[in-house]
Motif scaffolding. Structure first.
Motif, PDB file in Angstrom:
ATOM      1  N   THR A 132      36.975  14.921  66.370  1.00 50.31           N
ATOM      2  CA  THR A 132      36.262  15.382  66.354  1.00 50.31           C
ATOM      3  C   THR A 132      35.451  16.719  66.612  1.00 50.31           C
ATOM      4  N   ALA A 133      35.576  16.168  68.524  1.00 43.77           N
ATOM      5  CA  ALA A 133      35.177  17.083  68.949  1.00 43.77           C
ATOM      6  C   ALA A 133      35.806  18.309  68.674  1.00 43.77           C
ATOM      7  N   SER A 134      37.100  18.858  68.448  1.00 46.25           N
ATOM      8  CA  SER A 134      37.719  20.241  68.148  1.00 46.25           C
ATOM      9  C   SER A 134      37.665  20.570  67.510  1.00 46.25           C
ATOM     10  N   ILE A 135      36.891  19.947  66.212  1.00 51.49           N
ATOM     11  CA  ILE A 135      36.320  20.773  64.862  1.00 51.49           C
ATOM     12  C   ILE A 135      35.234  21.210  65.445  1.00 51.49           C
ATOM     13  N   SER A 136      34.505  20.639  66.331  1.00 52.59           N
ATOM     14  CA  SER A 136      33.434  21.515  65.965  1.00 52.59           C
ATOM     15  C   SER A 136      33.541  22.734  67.314  1.00 52.59           C
ATOM     16  N   ILE A 137      34.265  22.153  68.371  1.00 52.70           N
ATOM     17  CA  ILE A 137      34.271  23.485  68.169  1.00 52.70           C
ATOM     18  C   ILE A 137      35.007  24.463  67.750  1.00 52.70           C
ATOM     19  N   VAL A 138      35.811  24.202  66.676  1.00 52.03           N
ATOM     20  CA  VAL A 138      36.885  25.316  66.164  1.00 52.03           C
ATOM     21  C   VAL A 138      35.410  25.697  65.889  1.00 52.03           C
ATOM     22  N   CYS A 155      39.502  33.937  59.860  1.00 53.76           N
ATOM     23  CA  CYS A 155      39.287  33.161  61.181  1.00 53.76           C
ATOM     24  C   CYS A 155      40.301  32.324  62.007  1.00 53.76           C
ATOM     25  N   ARG A 156      40.553  32.307  62.694  1.00 55.36           N
ATOM     26  CA  ARG A 156      41.602  31.231  63.427  1.00 55.36           C
ATOM     27  C   ARG A 156      41.490  29.870  63.336  1.00 55.36           C
ATOM     28  N   ASP A 157      42.124  29.198  63.558  1.00 56.56           N
ATOM     29  CA  ASP A 157      41.358  27.793  63.300  1.00 56.56           C
ATOM     30  C   ASP A 157      41.721  26.614  63.985  1.00 56.56           C
ATOM     31  N   SER A 158      42.847  27.178  65.012  1.00 56.73           N
ATOM     32  CA  SER A 158      43.604  26.141  65.228  1.00 56.73           C
ATOM     33  C   SER A 158      43.025  24.719  66.384  1.00 56.73           C
ATOM     34  N   HIS A 159      43.287  23.659  66.388  1.00 57.11           N
ATOM     35  CA  HIS A 159      42.431  22.822  67.176  1.00 57.11           C
ATOM     36  C   HIS A 159      43.618  22.762  68.107  1.00 57.11           C
TER      37      HIS A 159
END
Length: 471
Positions: A132-138, A155-159
């Motif tokens: 979830t933290a990675s999703i919020s940063i993305v 847009c780039r969306d690598s997690h």
């Protein structure tokens, strides 16, 4: 008589374990109070799942949605207070963990069941928090991309790199020795959770008063084109489960209570903390759920923040607060696992310097205590949780299943049975009948939520690709 001897042996074993933990529980001065306990609870309870409440309300509608929020807040407060009274044994000895309470009252078999479920859920939460933290940063990265290039931009969306970054941060924070030293982080995380909840509710309220609210109904999204009766049923099941589990924090209640000063009595302070925390949680859940549903309507997204594009900076602040909160919530959920492994290791190898020795390192005017076993094993554990997060990016479906399995026994069944056992309530009384009615009703919710989680997991597995985020 054999059963009595077994019980006495069990109590003696527990008392021996308490003696082995003398350094931790008696010599050290516990500093916890009403506000630190409340911060720990709020940090654990108000997770990023609060942002999915408008979606849950959209599945249930106004009547069932609001009723479910109120009912489960009452049930959680009641059963948590029952559990708080079980912190000390009849002899006055404290039980430092939830599993120790179960072992003391029900024996080794139930202890094994409780420990397995508790640590599986806590471990699953760590993986869910990393994802979830990675999703919020993305989301922040995408927001900036959309602001500059427009909403139609690709847009780039690598997690993965953000999951690794989260893991590195948690490796350092995991060296905080115990819950008692975690108060500052919990207070910070609690403020962050209230911040993004308030921002989400505020954005929804602003959209609502501007006359741009979505279409809502008393029964939620209706069956029709794009939504079959079976899909409606699974969504309702999932929504019930999400709301029920959103209130659950019993798996760490005893560990939080173990940080409190012995005066006033821990159970008294813990009950006050339960009331403060559940009341605060319910207010914010109502704000996010009701305002979000009214603003976004029956087609509310799984994360209410994605329903708002402007102002960009405020949405980004909310996502940043989500990340900051999850950093602290990670430690709140990890500490019971750390404590269990380290206590058992100390009892088994009391003379091992590797496990027991503390080394003091000076950093300016401050001194940092390092334990080699704690340093190595906690680092390995966080690394494993991070790796699982990257391999199984649909792990939220598994987490929902773990929650369904663990909610009823840990939040409802054990607290109620502990209360019945310690107070010797006869089975034929109205009080016993009322307690068992709560028990059965919550079991049914857990079963239907488990069915919804299994259905979601099967869909996730059908399109599973390792190291690739499924949003």
């Amino acid at each position: 008589m054999e059963g009595v001897r077994d019980q006495n042996t069990e109590v003696e074993g527990i008392e021996s374990g308490l003696e082995a933990d003398k350094f931790e529980s008696s010599i050290k001065e516990r500093t916890g109070n009403l506000w630190t306990a409340s911060a720990h609870i709020i940090t654990a309870v108000i997770g990023s799942g609060v942002l999915s409440l408008p979606w849950g309300m959209a599945q249930l509608g106004w009547i069932a949605g609001v009723t479910t929020l109120v009912v489960f807040s009452i049930v959680t407060l009641y059963t948590s207070n029952l559990l708080a009274d079980c912190y000390r044994t009849p002899t006055g000895a404290p039980c430092h963990t939830y599993t120790q309470v179960i072992k003391n009252n029900f024996g080794k078999a139930m202890y094994g069941v409780c420990a397995t479920v508790q640590y599986a859920i806590l471990g699953g939460l760590l993986v869910g928090y990393t994802i979830t933290a990675s999703i919020s940063i993305v989301a922040i990265e995408k927001s900036e991309c959309f602001r500059i290039k427009g909403h139609e931009a690709v847009c780039r969306d690598s997690h993965n790199e953000y999951m690794i970054g989260m893991g590195i941060v948690e490796v350092f924070l995991s060296q905080i020795p115990n819950f008692d030293k975690l108060s500052f982080l919990s207070l910070f995380a609690a403020v962050m959770s209230l911040a993004y909840s308030s921002i989400g509710a505020g954005l929804a309220f602003a959209k609502l008063v501007s006359g741009q609210g979505g279409g809502t109904s008393l029964s939620g999204i209706e069956i029709g084109p794009g939504l079959s009766p079976s899909q409606k049923m699974w969504r309702v099941f999932t929504a019930f489960g999400d709301i029920a589990f959103a209130y659950s924090y019993s798996i760490i209640l005893i560990e939080i209570q173990d940080t409190l000063k012995p005066t006033p009595p821990e159970n008294v302070v813990m009950k006050r903390a339960n009331a403060v925390s559940v009341a605060t949680t319910t207010v914010f859940y109502m704000m996010c759920g009701c305002f979000g549903y009214a603003a976004l309507g029956n087609h509310a997204p799984g994360n209410m923040l994605t329903g708002f594009y402007e102002p960009f900076w405020l949405v980004n602040v909310a996502d940043a607060c989500v990340v900051a909160h999850l950093v602290g919530a990670y430690q709140v959920c990890a500490q019971p696992i750390f404590k269990a492994v380290e206590q058992r290791s100390r009892r088994r190898f009391p003379k091992s310097k590797f496990i027991n020795a503390e080394y003091s390192i000076g950093i300016g005017k401050h001194k940092l205590s390092i334990n080699l076993f704690r340093l190595i094993w906690r680092t390995m554990f966080v690394a494993l949780a991070t790796l699982v997060s990257m391999i199984l990016p649909f792990f939220n479906d598994i987490l929902a299943l773990l929650g369904a399995v663990g909610y009823w026994p840990l939040t409802v069944f054990f607290p109620i049975e502990l209360y019945i056992t310690t107070n010797k309530i006869p089975w034929h009384t109205w009080r016993w009948l009322g307690l068992q009615t709560i028990n059965v009703a919550c079991l049914l919710v857990a079963v239907i939520a488990g069915c919804g989680a299994i259905e979601g997991l099967s869909r996730g597995l059908s399109s599973y690709t390792p190291f690739q985020m499924k949003e």
